[in-house]
Design an enzyme around this catalytic site. Structure first.
Site, PDB file in Angstrom:
ATOM      1  N   LYS A 167      28.872  51.147  37.744  1.00 54.25           N
ATOM      2  CA  LYS A 167      28.604  49.728  38.019  1.00 54.25           C
ATOM      3  C   LYS A 167      27.146  49.535  38.429  1.00 54.25           C
ATOM      4  CE  LYS A 167      28.960  46.224  41.439  1.00 54.25           C
ATOM      5  NZ  LYS A 167      29.275  45.956  42.856  1.00 54.25           N
ATOM      6  N   ASP A 188      32.797  44.506  38.667  1.00 61.03           N
ATOM      7  CA  ASP A 188      32.935  44.494  40.123  1.00 61.03           C
ATOM      8  C   ASP A 188      34.297  43.883  40.465  1.00 61.03           C
ATOM      9  OD1 ASP A 188      32.671  41.764  39.740  1.00 61.03           O
ATOM     10  OD2 ASP A 188      31.173  41.491  41.309  1.00 61.03           O
TER      11      ASP A 188
END
Length: 211
Positions: A120, A139
């Site tokens: 991420k 996320d």
């Protein structure tokens, strides 16, 4: 599995968030990397408040690498898990200095080798700083929306990212992640999704949303 037409979904995201971007403040790729590490389990607003004074104090990777760990811990304390984050930032920047001349590498393979950097974080840095579509930013907001919209039946971020990378054209990856995050942050929220005022109202299957 019921899901919206991806072209329609992308079109509506572009109409709603034409300039979608990750909401962390940054001025160099190193600072974006640091901000993204700090953003774990912390709001962007709090991170931005911390980095407003942190970045002038530590202008580059060398400064973070040479930082006194106790002082760095104190500086990032408001973002939570500050000891772990300070150690990761110092170690990651030491690696940037030693292996990459103090610059942030522009490949996901190199980035995920850095302490404190998972996919991420790497995707955020590559998409935001270099417009490189290395993957889709996943996320908590994207996880929630992917489930509600029927874009993925998985719960793990890596599985969800794989599903989204198959669905969304690669040219749209750098836009899609930030746009979905904005939709999740301000409309399709965790506790009270605002379905009546959502641009996806008529195409979203609303999986798991109380009617």
């Amino acid at each position: 599995m019921q899901r919206p037409d991806i072209d329609v979904l992308l079109d509506r995201l572009r109409q709603s968030y034409p300039d979608a971007r990750y909401e962390l403040d940054w001025d160099t790729p190193v600072h974006m990397l640091v901000a993204t590490i700090l953003a774990a389990q912390c709001t962007d607003e709090r991170v931005n408040a911390v980095t407003k004074t942190l970045f002038p104090r530590y202008p580059d990777a060398q400064a973070f690498a040479d930082a006194d760990l106790a002082e760095l811990e104190e500086a990032v304390r408001p973002t939570g898990t500050f000891r772990q984050k300070a150690k990761a930032i110092k170690s990651a920047c030491r690696m940037l200095v030693d292996e990459y001349g103090g610059e942030v590498p522009q490949s996901i393979e190199a980035l995920v080798r850095l302490p404190g950097v998972a996919r991420k974080t790497a995707n955020v840095v590559l998409a935001t700083c270099f417009n490189i579509p290395s993957g889709v930013i996943v996320d908590t907001h994207v996880i929630r929306l992917a489930g509600r919209m029927g874009l993925s039946e998985h719960s793990g971020p890596q599985d969800i990212e794989r599903d989204l990378m198959r669905l969304v054209p690669q040219d749209d990856w750098t836009f899609f992640g930030p746009a979905m995050i904005l939709l999740g942050r301000y409309v399709c929220t965790a506790k009270k999704p605002d379905c009546p005022n959502c641009v996806m109202q008529d195409i979203c299957p609303k999986i798991g949303v109380a009617r």
